[in-house]
Design an enzyme around this catalytic site. Sequence first.
Site, PDB file in Angstrom:
ATOM      1  N   ASP A  71       2.208  33.573 -30.739  1.00  0.00           N
ATOM      2  CA  ASP A  71       3.393  33.080 -30.040  1.00  0.00           C
ATOM      3  C   ASP A  71       3.360  33.706 -28.635  1.00  0.00           C
ATOM      4  O   ASP A  71       2.634  34.680 -28.401  1.00  0.00           O
ATOM      5  CB  ASP A  71       4.645  33.528 -30.805  1.00  0.00           C
ATOM      6  N   ASP A  98       6.534  33.782 -26.012  1.00  0.00           N
ATOM      7  CA  ASP A  98       7.786  34.414 -25.580  1.00  0.00           C
ATOM      8  C   ASP A  98       8.250  35.462 -26.590  1.00  0.00           C
ATOM      9  O   ASP A  98       8.476  35.156 -27.761  1.00  0.00           O
ATOM     10  CB  ASP A  98       8.870  33.357 -25.377  1.00  0.00           C
TER      11      ASP A  98
HETATM   12  C1  XBP Z   1      10.477  30.357 -26.961  1.00  0.00           C
HETATM   13  C2  XBP Z   1      11.578  29.498 -26.563  1.00  0.00           C
HETATM   14  C3  XBP Z   1      11.497  28.810 -25.311  1.00  0.00           C
HETATM   15  C4  XBP Z   1      11.787  29.616 -24.060  1.00  0.00           C
HETATM   16  C5  XBP Z   1      12.069  28.668 -22.951  1.00  0.00           C
HETATM   17  O1  XBP Z   1      10.414  30.391 -28.381  1.00  0.00           O
HETATM   18  O2  XBP Z   1      12.522  29.332 -27.283  1.00  0.00           O
HETATM   19  O3  XBP Z   1      12.445  27.806 -25.377  1.00  0.00           O
HETATM   20  O4  XBP Z   1      12.930  30.427 -24.239  1.00  0.00           O
HETATM   21  O5  XBP Z   1      11.000  27.833 -22.707  1.00  0.00           O
HETATM   22  P1  XBP Z   1       9.113  30.859 -29.152  1.00  0.00           P
HETATM   23  P2  XBP Z   1      11.206  26.387 -22.068  1.00  0.00           P
HETATM   24  O6  XBP Z   1       8.765  32.212 -28.630  1.00  0.00           O
HETATM   25  O7  XBP Z   1       9.512  30.927 -30.589  1.00  0.00           O
HETATM   26  O8  XBP Z   1       8.034  29.829 -28.910  1.00  0.00           O
HETATM   27  O9  XBP Z   1      12.407  26.446 -21.186  1.00  0.00           O
HETATM   28  O10 XBP Z   1       9.930  26.143 -21.295  1.00  0.00           O
HETATM   29  O11 XBP Z   1      11.401  25.397 -23.192  1.00  0.00           O
HETATM   30 MG    MG Z   2       8.805  34.067 -29.581  1.00  0.00          MG
END
Ligand code: XBP
Ligand code: MG
Length: 252
Positions: free
Chosen positions: A10, A12
Amino acid sequence: MTTLQALIFDVDGTLADTERDGHRVAFNLAFAEAGLDWEWSEALYGELLTVTGGKERIRFYLDKYRTDVELPGTDDAAFIAELHKTKTKHYTQLLEKGAIPLRQGVRRLLDEVREAGLRLAIATTTTPVNVEALLTHTLGAESMDWFEVIAAGDIVPAKKPASDIYDYTLEKMGLAAEECLAFEDSLNGILSSSAANLKTIVTVNGYTKEDDFSKATLVLDNLGEPDKPFVVLAGDAGSASFVNLDLLKALI
Ligand code: XBP
Ligand code: MG
């Protein structure tokens, strides 16, 4: 016996702590640029994170917290998509400035497993250019080639917690879930990876430390370094004090 073939990361919260000081700030900059008086505080953003995907998060905010707001024009989805484009611009600019470093142990582990010939992939909800910006400005432009699949954003119809993004990644790699390990940081992430039958190592962060990680194989505060041991929050890391290839092989 199953042999470990690949790691799926993953982005973020897992590779880097991008949410509070990255995505949240970029959303607020986009709102200001559009002349909107919306302001997502650190606390509110924690609640909004229950919804993955930036466009979906804006929609959720309006439906739950701002039923008073009438969006300009007739097409709400188009307005949100435009706002989200501005957010992505601000987010990638923040990353260009080096605002968000990788989390502890990420660089070291990537170097070790690449040296050992493990295959790598990314499975994330965020927008593809955000992944490119993070990798380029932390690991260098060449790191885009380290990951044979970068599965991101709207490439699948249902974002995490649905398993789609991990299913897609496994299919592209031609691997079975048993041959891979996933790395996640959140409840939506572990729901997604475990629904794809992947064993998952969770490294928690400020927003996710209270989440339910009962489906995780191992829950840690971070990946650790030889001189900075991790704290095991759940699961069995044996005698390891940082995540390395030996530990990953033992977990599979
Ligand atoms: C990450 C997210 C994303 C970011 C924003 O979740 O929820 O929505 O916060 O990205 P994970 P965008 O780590 O579970 O993948 O604004 O580009 O959608
Ligand atoms: Mg995440």
